[in-house]
Design a protein around this motif. Structure first.
Motif, short mmCIF file in Angstrom:
data_model
loop_
_atom_site.label_atom_id
_atom_site.label_comp_id
_atom_site.label_asym_id
_atom_site.label_seq_id
_atom_site.Cartn_x
_atom_site.Cartn_y
_atom_site.Cartn_z
N ASP A 1 0.82 -1.22 0.00
CA ASP A 1 0.00 0.00 0.00
C ASP A 1 0.85 1.27 0.00
O ASP A 1 0.38 2.33 -0.40
N LEU A 2 2.09 1.16 0.44
CA LEU A 2 2.98 2.33 0.50
C LEU A 2 3.69 2.60 -0.81
O LEU A 2 4.24 3.69 -1.00
N LEU A 3 3.69 1.61 -1.71
CA LEU A 3 4.46 1.73 -2.95
C LEU A 3 3.55 2.12 -4.12
O LEU A 3 2.38 1.73 -4.16
N PRO A 4 4.10 2.85 -5.09
CA PRO A 4 3.31 3.16 -6.30
C PRO A 4 3.11 1.89 -7.13
O PRO A 4 3.82 0.90 -6.93
N VAL A 5 2.16 1.91 -8.03
CA VAL A 5 1.92 0.79 -8.95
C VAL A 5 2.36 1.25 -10.34
O VAL A 5 1.84 2.22 -10.87
N ARG A 6 3.33 0.53 -10.91
CA ARG A 6 3.87 0.88 -12.22
C ARG A 6 4.27 -0.39 -12.97
O ARG A 6 4.67 -1.38 -12.36
N ASP A 7 4.23 -0.32 -14.30
CA ASP A 7 4.75 -1.40 -15.13
C ASP A 7 6.24 -1.13 -15.32
O ASP A 7 6.62 -0.18 -16.01
N VAL A 8 7.05 -1.93 -14.69
CA VAL A 8 8.51 -1.77 -14.75
C VAL A 8 9.17 -3.04 -15.32
O VAL A 8 10.31 -3.35 -14.99
N SER A 9 8.44 -3.74 -16.19
CA SER A 9 8.93 -4.99 -16.77
C SER A 9 10.28 -4.83 -17.45
O SER A 9 11.18 -5.66 -17.26
N VAL A 10 10.43 -3.79 -18.26
CA VAL A 10 11.67 -3.63 -19.03
C VAL A 10 12.86 -3.46 -18.09
O VAL A 10 13.89 -4.13 -18.26
N LEU A 11 12.74 -2.61 -17.10
CA LEU A 11 13.85 -2.40 -16.16
C LEU A 11 14.13 -3.67 -15.36
O LEU A 11 15.29 -4.05 -15.16
N THR A 12 13.08 -4.34 -14.92
CA THR A 12 13.23 -5.58 -14.15
C THR A 12 14.05 -6.61 -14.93
O THR A 12 15.03 -7.16 -14.42
N PHE A 13 13.67 -6.85 -16.17
CA PHE A 13 14.36 -7.89 -16.94
C PHE A 13 15.69 -7.43 -17.50
O PHE A 13 16.57 -8.26 -17.75
N THR A 14 15.89 -6.13 -17.64
CA THR A 14 17.22 -5.63 -18.00
C THR A 14 18.20 -5.97 -16.88
O THR A 14 19.31 -6.45 -17.14
N LEU A 15 17.79 -5.74 -15.64
CA LEU A 15 18.65 -6.08 -14.50
C LEU A 15 18.87 -7.59 -14.39
O LEU A 15 20.00 -8.05 -14.19
N ILE A 16 17.79 -8.36 -14.52
CA ILE A 16 17.91 -9.81 -14.35
C ILE A 16 18.79 -10.42 -15.44
O ILE A 16 19.75 -11.15 -15.14
N TYR A 17 18.50 -10.13 -16.69
CA TYR A 17 19.28 -10.75 -17.77
C TYR A 17 20.71 -10.21 -17.82
O TYR A 17 21.64 -10.95 -18.14
N GLY A 18 20.88 -8.95 -17.48
CA GLY A 18 22.24 -8.41 -17.39
C GLY A 18 23.05 -9.12 -16.33
O GLY A 18 24.22 -9.47 -16.55
N ALA A 19 22.44 -9.36 -15.17
CA ALA A 19 23.13 -10.07 -14.08
C ALA A 19 23.42 -11.51 -14.46
O ALA A 19 24.49 -12.04 -14.13
N ILE A 20 22.49 -12.17 -15.14
CA ILE A 20 22.72 -13.56 -15.56
C ILE A 20 23.89 -13.65 -16.53
O ILE A 20 24.79 -14.49 -16.36
#
Length: 183
Positions: free
Chosen positions: A31-50
């Motif tokens: 409830d304290l956090l905003p709601v946003r579509d951040v799919s691109v940033l999420t998977f940029t971090l994940i695949y970059g780290a992998i």
């Protein structure tokens, strides 16, 4: 081979998880956090780290073997917790779009949204952090793990409980892999 052995089981398992009802949890942190579509940033971090971790691990076969065993154990642990704890997704969920897996696999005809406890995205990032060596490497991957955890919360694809538990499961899987590989 064990990881490949999971592939025939995964579609039926996720179909089962998706079809059954679960519990809707109260989560004051969401409830304290905003709601946003951040799919691109999420998977940029994940695949970059992998990719970065694989480049690091390929010349270190013992560490790579431990990481692969740990990833296998992490998947088995996650399937066990998903089976034991059926949950409904947060009501304000925004679909997470994986630009790679959405094009490669079609696990079910409907989106999978009940694969909640624990966060596989966050746990994978924590596992990558554990697999690397060196203070700077782990510090960078630790920050990326926190970022991915926050991003999946902002997108409402997980409860905060899922994200907070994930590093503990990653550590358990990595510890168990160390027992198997004698490292």
């Amino acid at each position: 081979m064990l990881l490949l052995g999971l592939l025939p089981v995964v579609p039926g398992f996720y179909h089962f998880i998706q079809a059954r009802p679960g519990w809707l949890l109260a989560d004051p942190l969401l409830d304290l956090l905003p709601v946003r579509d951040v799919s691109v940033l999420t998977f940029t971090l994940i695949y970059g780290a992998i990719v970065a971790t694989l480049v690091y691990l390929l010349p270190r076969p013992q560490l790579l073997l431990r990481a692969l065993w740990a990833y296998y154990f992490l998947q088995v642990l996650r399937m066990a917790t998903l089976w034991l704890l059926p949950l409904e997704p947060p009501t304000t969920l925004l679909m997470l779009h994986d630009p790679v897996m959405d094009r490669i696999f079609a696990v079910t005809t409907q989106p999978i949204v009940r694969d909640l406890f624990f966060s596989g995205h966050t746990a994978t990032m924590a596992l990558l952090m554990l697999a690397g060596r060196g203070r700077r490497w782990r510090w960078a991957l630790g920050l990326m793990t926190v970022a991915v955890g926050l991003l999946v919360l902002v997108q409402r694809v997980h409860y905060s409980y899922d994200v907070l538990a994930a590093p503990f499961f990653a550590w358990g899987a990595y510890w168990l892999a160390g027992r198997v590989t004698k490292q």
